[in-house]
Write an enzyme that holds these catalytic residues in place. Structure first.
Site, PDB file in Angstrom:
ATOM      1  N   GLY A 110       0.837  -1.199   0.000  1.00 46.21           N
ATOM      2  CA  GLY A 110       0.000   0.000   0.000  1.00 46.21           C
ATOM      3  C   GLY A 110       0.865   1.241   0.000  1.00 46.21           C
ATOM      4  O   GLY A 110       2.069   1.156   0.259  1.00 46.21           O
TER       5      GLY A 110
ATOM      6  N   CYS B 157       5.223  -6.272   1.671  1.00 43.11           N
ATOM      7  CA  CYS B 157       5.580  -4.854   1.667  1.00 43.11           C
ATOM      8  C   CYS B 157       4.877  -4.114   2.809  1.00 43.11           C
ATOM      9  O   CYS B 157       5.137  -4.381   3.961  1.00 43.11           O
ATOM     10  CB  CYS B 157       5.264  -4.269   0.284  1.00 43.11           C
ATOM     11  SG  CYS B 157       6.083  -2.707   0.001  1.00 43.11           S
ATOM     12  N   TYR B 158       3.924  -3.205   2.520  1.00 44.02           N
ATOM     13  CA  TYR B 158       3.242  -2.519   3.624  1.00 44.02           C
ATOM     14  C   TYR B 158       2.587  -3.530   4.567  1.00 44.02           C
ATOM     15  O   TYR B 158       2.595  -3.345   5.793  1.00 44.02           O
ATOM     16  CB  TYR B 158       2.183  -1.541   3.070  1.00 44.02           C
ATOM     17  CG  TYR B 158       1.449  -0.812   4.172  1.00 44.02           C
ATOM     18  CD1 TYR B 158       2.020   0.296   4.783  1.00 44.02           C
ATOM     19  CD2 TYR B 158       0.211  -1.264   4.636  1.00 44.02           C
ATOM     20  CE1 TYR B 158       1.372   0.947   5.828  1.00 44.02           C
ATOM     21  CE2 TYR B 158      -0.441  -0.626   5.682  1.00 44.02           C
ATOM     22  CZ  TYR B 158       0.132   0.474   6.266  1.00 44.02           C
ATOM     23  OH  TYR B 158      -0.497   1.114   7.310  1.00 44.02           O
TER      24      TYR B 158
ATOM     25  N   HIS C 173       7.823  -7.749  -3.773  1.00 42.94           N
ATOM     26  CA  HIS C 173       6.508  -8.087  -4.340  1.00 42.94           C
ATOM     27  C   HIS C 173       6.571  -9.398  -5.135  1.00 42.94           C
ATOM     28  O   HIS C 173       6.959  -9.384  -6.295  1.00 42.94           O
ATOM     29  CB  HIS C 173       6.018  -6.953  -5.243  1.00 42.94           C
ATOM     30  CG  HIS C 173       5.570  -5.756  -4.482  1.00 42.94           C
ATOM     31  ND1 HIS C 173       4.275  -5.579  -4.067  1.00 42.94           N
ATOM     32  CD2 HIS C 173       6.259  -4.690  -4.018  1.00 42.94           C
ATOM     33  CE1 HIS C 173       4.174  -4.456  -3.390  1.00 42.94           C
ATOM     34  NE2 HIS C 173       5.363  -3.883  -3.339  1.00 42.94           N
TER      35      HIS C 173
ATOM     36  N   GLU D 157       4.139 -10.953  -6.351  1.00 40.07           N
ATOM     37  CA  GLU D 157       3.024 -11.036  -7.312  1.00 40.07           C
ATOM     38  C   GLU D 157       3.364 -10.464  -8.685  1.00 40.07           C
ATOM     39  O   GLU D 157       2.652 -10.731  -9.648  1.00 40.07           O
ATOM     40  CB  GLU D 157       1.778 -10.338  -6.738  1.00 40.07           C
ATOM     41  CG  GLU D 157       1.860  -8.815  -6.556  1.00 40.07           C
ATOM     42  CD  GLU D 157       2.480  -8.369  -5.228  1.00 40.07           C
ATOM     43  OE1 GLU D 157       3.345  -9.111  -4.703  1.00 40.07           O
ATOM     44  OE2 GLU D 157       2.141  -7.278  -4.755  1.00 40.07           O
TER      45      GLU D 157
ATOM     46  N   ASP E 194     -17.156 -11.951 -22.796  1.00 35.09           N
ATOM     47  CA  ASP E 194     -17.851 -12.022 -21.510  1.00 35.09           C
ATOM     48  C   ASP E 194     -19.339 -12.341 -21.673  1.00 35.09           C
ATOM     49  O   ASP E 194     -19.852 -13.263 -21.038  1.00 35.09           O
ATOM     50  CB  ASP E 194     -17.690 -10.708 -20.730  1.00 35.09           C
ATOM     51  CG  ASP E 194     -16.229 -10.315 -20.608  1.00 35.09           C
ATOM     52  OD1 ASP E 194     -15.378 -11.204 -20.741  1.00 35.09           O
ATOM     53  OD2 ASP E 194     -15.948  -9.122 -20.398  1.00 35.09           O
TER      54      ASP E 194
ATOM     55  N   LYS F 243     -10.539 -11.983 -16.432  1.00 34.83           N
ATOM     56  CA  LYS F 243     -10.725 -12.208 -17.871  1.00 34.83           C
ATOM     57  C   LYS F 243     -10.154 -13.557 -18.336  1.00 34.83           C
ATOM     58  O   LYS F 243     -10.784 -14.280 -19.098  1.00 34.83           O
ATOM     59  CB  LYS F 243     -10.045 -11.072 -18.634  1.00 34.83           C
ATOM     60  CG  LYS F 243     -10.340 -11.065 -20.106  1.00 34.83           C
ATOM     61  CD  LYS F 243     -11.493 -10.156 -20.378  1.00 34.83           C
ATOM     62  CE  LYS F 243     -11.911 -10.140 -21.808  1.00 34.83           C
ATOM     63  NZ  LYS F 243     -13.099  -9.308 -21.986  1.00 34.83           N
TER      64      LYS F 243
END
Ligand code: XMP
Length: 519
Positions: free
Chosen positions: A57, A84-85, A174, A176, A233, A375
């Site tokens: 964050g 992280c945060y 990070h 991710e 979609d 998606k």
């Protein structure tokens, strides 16, 4: 039947730009997860939780009033990973010390693994280094009781630490993002090995569960109406609902006259002939094109199209005998309430056109079977439902269609020129086998005429701009680096084959600062 929701990981969002990526990586590991903003997290805790992740964050733990996780997170008895945060929060909330630092660290770093940990299984062994991506300003000054350092970099002595007994972990980098090359392995270790999830989140299981849920929601008599745009979609939503309730689903396809070449026929053939889904196809192109005559302001175009679309859809739904439910292909990124670091509402860049005004007007309830999916998961579900690859892998196409790829006013002639150029461009992209690596590619016809020379004569024709981007969710994008000879080939074909264009340019703007569409 496997229950895809049986194992849940909660991601508590502190407003990082990349929180969605944590969720994507966890889903890729076959585990269901949800993102909640930190101030709503207390309500999302439950017995079904297998683990909690605290996101990064923009705040500093030293800031007055900076956010915290609900303290109950640490009393659940489930593993917790702070990123992280989130790592700093964990330190501050468990009795350690963390503070803001003037020495910020951004970008690539190498973390030396100090102690073996299940978090690092398959990554660097103790004594070796692992490449990671750092982005932080806070630093730890004292670890809470029970923790030990498991990884350190020259600038971050507490780059990774763990309390293996309570199964609490913190990483300053990070995992991710793709710039941490083996970050996905670390996150998989956390959810599969440390939290013990068995990987029940598959699209096959999701499909079965949703079919049962749709039947339950719609009941034995309920009727559903679905606006088909030809995009992935709405198509996947329609096929899924059709499997659940059969003929009680009616699809409505409105040809706005702003579709690409062959699009209307393709949608009708696929749904009516291949799937046998009741489909009303309405050619409303004259109505749309006439209403847009002389309109060049982008927002007016979007609003005019949105309004007309609702009118036509409404009429056709009534003609089809009405319905109690409206199906929408809403996706998870539209649902996630992301945390705004500044607290203010975000600015409207574009009015997206969807059928949002309809449910109220027609007093219908919503069926949104894709609300939990990203998606790429919708595409996987589409394949699971047997939709052809050519359909499932299609590039996104905006609701207002070609209208927003024609800056300035819209005429039938310009629409035809644009369709012809777009067809050639996509044809060359497919031939070069680049279609699937590109998120979206399309031609734009500019309201600018320039002088050219063809044969021995002077020409004075439109400029065509080509756009192609890579992206994971359409929120940010990079322009696609085509080889020059490819661009040259497309430009030559367009100028030779399309009357009305004598110059082609390539758009190399990323998003931000640009947007993907031109309007
Ligand atoms: P922008 O241009 O905002 O586009 O960078 C991001 C993604 O959204 C698509 N897009 C739309 N999709 N209705 C839609 O269904 C719309 O009004 C609309 N406007 C943009 C765009 O094609 C890209 O994939």
């Amino acid at each position: 039947m496997t229950d895809p929701h049986a194992e849940r990981i909660l991601i508590i969002d502190f407003g990082s730009q990349v929180t969605q990526l944590i969720a994507r990586r966890i889903r890729e590991a076959g585990v269901f997860c949800e993102i909640v903003p930190f101030d709503k997290a207390a309500e999302a805790l439950g017995d079904d939780l297998k683990g909690v992740i605290l996101s990064g964050g923009p705040c500093s733990v030293g800031d007055e009033g900076s956010p915290r996780a609900p303290q109950a997170v640490f009393d659940l008895g489930v593993p917790v990973l702070g990123i992280c945060y989130g790592q700093m929060c964990m330190v501050a909330q468990l009795g350690g010390e963390a503070s803001g630092s003037t020495e910020r660290e951004f970008g690539r770093a190498f973390v030396e693994v100090k102690n073996a940990s299940p978090l690092f299984a398959g990554l660097a062994a103790p004594g070796q280094t692992e490449e990671v991506w750092m982005s932080h300003g806070d630093r730890v000054t004292a670890l809470p009781d029970g923790f030990e350092i498991i990884g350190a970099s020259p600038n971050a002595p507490y780059a990774a630490f763990a309390d293996e007994i309570r199964r609490f972990y913190g990483v300053m980098f990070h995992p991710e993002v793709v710039h941490t090359p083996r970050g996905a392995t670390l996150l998989t270790n956390f959810v599969r090995t440390i939290c013990g999830c068995s990987g029940q989140w598959t699209m096959a299981a999701y499909r079965d569960e949703k079919i049962a849920a749709i039947r339950e929601q719609v009941g034995p008599e309920g009727r559903v109406i679905c606006g088909l745009s030809g995009g992935v979609d709405s198509s996947v939503a329609a096929v899924l609902i059709h499997e659940a309730i059969g003929e009680r689903l009616t699809c409505v396809f409105v040809d706005t006259g702003m579709m690409r070449a062959g699009e209307a026929e393709e949608v009708v053939t696929l749904f009516r002939d291949h799937y046998n889904i009741p489909l009303v196809a309405r050619d409303a192109s004259n109505m749309f094109i006439d209403a847009l005559a002389g309109v060049s302001d982008p927002e007016t175009k979007r609003k005019t199209i949105g309004r007309l679309f609702i009118d036509v859809f409404d009429e056709e739904a009534t003609n089809a005998g009405g319905a109690d439910f409206l199906a929408q292909g809403t996706l998870y990124p539209d649902v996630i309430e992301s945390v705004s670091a500044t607290g203010g509402p975000s600015v409207t860049i574009k009015s997206h056109h969807n059928v949002g005004g309809l449910p109220e007007r027609m007093k219908m309830k919503l069926v949104e079977p894709l609300r939990e999916l990203f998606k790429d998961e919708v595409r996987a579900l589409g394949r699971e439902l047997g939709l052809p690859d050519t359909f499932v892998g299609r590039h996104p196409f905006p609701g207002p269609g070609l209208a927003i790829r024609l800056p300035g006013d819209i005429t039938r002639e310009k629409l035809d020129i644009l369709r012809a150029a777009d067809t050639i461009y996509l044809d060359e992209i497919r031939k070069a086998e680049l279609y699937d690596t590109i998120w979206q590619a399309f031609a734009v016809l500019l309201p600018v005429k320039t002088v050219g020379v063809m044969g021995d004569g002077r020409t004075y024709d439109h400029v065509c701009a080509l756009r192609a981007v890579t992206s994971t969710d359409g929120m940010t994008a990079d322009y696609f680096p085509f080889p020059h000879d490819f661009l040259g080939r497309v430009a030559t074909r367009i100028i030779n084959e399309v009357n009305g264009i004598n110059r082609v340019v390539y758009d190399i703007t990323s998003k931000p600062p640009g947007t993907i569409e031109w309007e």
